[in-house]
Design an enzyme around this catalytic site. Structure first.
Site, PDB file in Angstrom:
ATOM      1  CG  ASP A 192      -1.989   1.074   1.162  1.00  0.00           C
ATOM      2  OD1 ASP A 192      -2.656   1.173   0.112  1.00  0.00           O
ATOM      3  OD2 ASP A 192      -2.141   1.813   2.142  1.00  0.00           O
ATOM      4  CG  LEU A 273     -10.474   7.904   2.305  1.00  0.00           C
ATOM      5  CD1 LEU A 273     -10.653   9.157   3.148  1.00  0.00           C
ATOM      6  CD2 LEU A 273     -11.550   7.837   1.235  1.00  0.00           C
ATOM      7  NE  ARG A 274      -1.743   4.374   1.902  1.00  0.00           N
ATOM      8  CZ  ARG A 274      -1.196   5.039   2.911  1.00  0.00           C
ATOM      9  NH1 ARG A 274      -0.497   6.125   2.661  1.00  0.00           N
ATOM     10  NH2 ARG A 274      -1.348   4.629   4.158  1.00  0.00           N
ATOM     11  N   GLY A 275      -6.137   5.190  -2.193  1.00  0.00           N
ATOM     12  CA  GLY A 275      -6.323   4.984  -3.619  1.00  0.00           C
ATOM     13  C   GLY A 275      -6.786   6.241  -4.330  1.00  0.00           C
TER      14      GLY A 275
END
Length: 335
Positions: A192, A273-275
């Site tokens: 990630d 929410l990193r995507g």
């Protein structure tokens, strides 16, 4: 680094890999590049070629962490601060089986034994500051080194507290990892942390393979002539990257694009929410690289697989792969 560096622009094919590395050079907050695929497909060649075409960094002379000014130089570095000098963008290899001391730095044993003085011996993270940290076979990296890298990637700082030492220094670098997924999976926590990911394959077109041989042979038989032939192409990429850095913050992201990012990640079931953030940053970097002032769906389509495919939960019923799943979602959401 020994031997001539293969020109970044001379790499045959592998357009996704080259674009992903260019985007991280424009927007370091993307968090690095993960390249999975066959051996001998130019993964390490690309990162060294990109670093070589970037402008030299300005750093304090003899500073082991490449400090940009005397004020930023760590207080544990002895002696007066030297003048600013130019040095190539660092590219540091982190080998498998490396010890934690070698990565973070540790007590200088020789100096302690000979002079009885306690001093810090910087490690690989210090050398990589303001450059690239390259890890081949990153999926085989030992867990305790993975944990260490996660901490540093999160904070941008290396903290060493052992053997009576308490040392900290900046450790901001673009992380580039490569490997073969058949040899082991990457831990989700580290997976990630990579902003973008690409898959590379050996070329199947005979003419493309011949061109790879032709260019490699040209480098080995006439390095100076090869470098001269491709210098103009590399300078064009350098100028585009530098211009993109300048215009990056001015690229407009309309409300509709933010909604597209959120809907796409929801459709894919991406965790957290990193995507969305990575997708937006990658699309903005692409727009800046192309000289475009406003984000739209075209940029999202181009970078969606890079930004999202490695963030999806595994679906045992879907044999097409994560990139194909992203492609289907893009077709539906961004129709």
């Amino acid at each position: 680094m020994s031997g001539p560096v293969f020109s970044f622009s001379a790499i045959v094919g592998q357009d996704d890999m080259k674009l992903a590395m260019i985007l991280t050079a424009i927007e370091p907050r993307l968090g690095g590049v993960l390249v999975f695929g066959d051996r001998g497909t130019g993964k390490s060649t690309a990162v060294r070629g990109l670093a070589a075409l970037l402008p030299p960094i300005r750093a304090v002379a003899n500073c082991p962490v490449n400090s940009a000014s005397a004020q930023e130089r760590p207080d544990w570095v002895e002696g007066p601060a030297g003048r600013l000098t130019s040095r190539p963008t660092p590219v540091v290899d982190l080998p498998l089986g490396v010890s934690e001391d070698r990565v973070t730095g540790a007590l200088d044993i020789e100096r302690a034994l000979v002079k009885g003085e306690k001093a810090f011996q910087p490690g690989l993270l210090a050398a990589a500051n303001r450059g690239y940290l390259y890890i081949d076979e990153v999926n085989l990296l030992e867990d305790h080194i993975v944990d260490l890298l996660l901490d540093v990637a999160q904070s941008g700082e290396n903290l060493v507290e052992r053997e009576g030492l308490s040392i900290r220094h900046a450790a901001r670098f673009v992380l580039v990892g490569s490997g073969n997924p058949e040899e082991g999976e990457l831990r989700p926590q580290l997976l990630d942390r990579f902003g973008v990911s690409v898959e590379v394959r050996s070329p199947t077109d005979i003419e493309e393979r011949i061109e790879v041989l032709r260019r490699r042979d040209a480098l080995e038989t006439d390095p100076e002539g090869f470098a001269a032939r491709w210098r103009r192409h590399d300078l064009r990429v350098r100028r585009a990257i530098l211009a993109a850095r300048e215009r990056l913050r001015d690229v407009e992201a309309p409300e509709a694009v933010l909604r597209d990012c959120a809907e796409l990640c929801l459709a894919l079931g991406a965790d957290g929410l990193r995507g969305e953030l990575t997708l937006l940053r990658a699309a903005r970097a692409l727009a800046a690289y192309r000289g475009e002032a406003r984000l739209g769906r075209a940029q999202l389509r181009r970078v969606a697989a890079m930004a999202l495919s490695h963030r999806l939960r595994r679906d045992p019923l879907d044999e097409a792969g994560s990139a194909a799943r992203v492609g289907r979602a893009v077709a539906e959401v961004l129709a």
